[in-house]
Design an enzyme around this catalytic site. Structure first.
Site, PDB file in Angstrom:
ATOM      1  N   TYR A 118       0.868  -1.186   0.000  1.00  0.00           N
ATOM      2  CA  TYR A 118       0.000   0.000   0.000  1.00  0.00           C
ATOM      3  C   TYR A 118       0.899   1.229   0.000  1.00  0.00           C
ATOM      4  CZ  TYR A 118      -3.059   3.715   1.729  1.00  0.00           C
ATOM      5  OH  TYR A 118      -3.743   4.894   1.869  1.00  0.00           O
ATOM      6  N   GLU A 206      -3.604   7.477  -3.966  1.00  0.00           N
ATOM      7  CA  GLU A 206      -3.611   6.237  -3.185  1.00  0.00           C
ATOM      8  C   GLU A 206      -3.520   5.056  -4.140  1.00  0.00           C
ATOM      9  OE1 GLU A 206      -6.059   4.882   0.639  1.00  0.00           O
ATOM     10  OE2 GLU A 206      -7.259   4.709  -1.192  1.00  0.00           O
TER      11      GLU A 206
END
Length: 396
Positions: A118, A206
């Site tokens: 991530y 993101e």
């Protein structure tokens, strides 16, 4: 302004960030054409069909599926396009899917194990610096990771006057446990990702997951991108990326009328001049036992036409049980606002919910007289508490 995955990936690619390649399709037939083109360009024989909506958690709602041949591409695309996709980030009604992204399969077998990470870039408002947030737990809800295993989330703060430095990119790769070519690829990935974030004037990038492939390449499998609306004047090419189908219809209409409007889930409509006063007004409604149905800043020009437009926008919400107008007469005179309310009320002629008007500032006393003597079903107030009491009264 939120972007679709494929749009975010286009921006990433323009800044040298390696992405999972894909082609957007508006129909099942277009999806098959896109899959054939992908095969010729990338050699992939399997495909990932992804619903393009402004919401996360698409896979959990059935909006991301693997297709192992062209027949499955057509079948899955046909099922996804037109569906109302419900995810943890949508309402119970879900979001209508108008298009899909047909993407290459990047989880191919090879010498090394694939890994998911991530990585995001955003502003740390506490320090006034940009921040790279990253974790080894890619492909999962980052909120869940933060709650259950917070030690697996790392942050790297970037001085905006200097930009990301080489040692910081290397530290990200090191903390993710990478080595060799994957280490070099990640440092390049993070550096280019940060550049994309800054140069595009975004408020969020993101990537979940960032994939280390079986041949140690690093690429973005997904992309959630939010562009700062206030900077769009510097990126006129991004204006074409806006998809109003993904936005609230009421908010879109209000924007065309020049009203600053945000739709909320309450029962008291707000009409205020000034963002700060609007926030205080929502607090006032909460204290009075109600829930704000919207944020609406009419600005400094609260004339009859503008007030009438605001009334119409507010009344489109069937949950509104009362309307609170809270105006501070600094730039605009209160008596002109009051006359605007009266004229708008008479022009519309079908307002059935109680209206409380609180006017304070220049000519507030004259404004109160105008409201009280108008003969309309409108209650006036001059003090905050008085307005709160009347909101409480009409909601009882």
């Amino acid at each position: 302004m939120n972007l679709h995955e494929y749009q975010g990936k286009e921006i990433l690619n323009s800044f040298g960030v390696r992405i999972q390649r894909g082609i957007v399709a508006q129909s099942a037939q277009d999806a098959v054409v896109a899959a054939k083109q992908l095969t010729s360009e990338t050699g992939t024989s399997w495909f990932v069909v992804k619903a393009q909506v402004h919401a996360g958690g698409r896979g959990k709602g059935g909006g991301v599926k693997l297709a192992k041949n062209l027949q499955e591409v057509e079948q899955i695309s046909g099922e996804i396009i037109g569906m109302d996709l419900v995810t943890p980030q949508t309402s119970a009604e879900g979001k209508r899917v108008h298009q899909v992204l047909v993407a290459e399969d990047v989880y191919y077998p090879g010498e090394f194990e694939t890994e998911e990470f991530y990585v995001s870039v955003l502003l740390n408002r506490a320090t006034g610096r940009n921040m790279i947030m990253y974790s080894t737990e890619g492909g999962m809800d980052i909120e869940t990771v933060a709650e259950e295993t917070p030690h697996l989330i790392f942050t790297e703060e970037i001085d905006p006057t200097v930009g990301i430095l080489p040692f910081q990119a290397r530290r990200v790769a090191f903390n993710l446990g990478l080595s060799g070519n994957a280490f070099k690829e990640m440092t390049k990935f993070v550096t280019n990702l940060y550049t994309a974030y800054v140069e595009s004037d975004s408020s969020l990038f993101e990537i979940n997951p960032v994939l280390k492939t079986s041949d140690n390449k690093i690429l973005a499998v997904d992309a959630k991108v939010t562009i700062d609306d206030n900077a769009l004047y510097r990126h006129k090419n991004y204006l074409d990326l806006r998809d109003i189908r993904e936005e609230s219809a009421i908010e879109v209409e209000a924007g065309k009328l020049g009203l600053n409007y945000v739709d909320l889930d309450g029962n008291v409509g707000c009409m205020v001049n000034g963002a700060g006063l609007a926030m205080a007004t929502m607090d006032l409604i909460k204290q009075a036992g109600g829930e704000p149905a919207n944020f609406l800043d009419v600005g400094g020009t609260a004339d009859a036409a503008r007030v009438e437009a605001a009334f119409k926008i507010i009344l489109k919400d069937p949950n509104v049980k009362a309307i609170l107008i809270n105006i501070f007469g600094g730039i605009v005179r209160c008596d002109r606002v009051a006359q605007g309310v009266i004229d708008a009320y008479k022009n519309m002629g079908n307002i059935t919910v109680p209206i409380i008007v609180r006017l304070q500032g220049t000519n507030a006393d004259i404004a109160k007289e105008l409201i009280d003597n108008s003969g309309l079903d409108v209650m006036s107030a001059t003090q905050f508490q008085e307005a709160a009491d009347k909101v409480q009264q009409v909601l009882a």
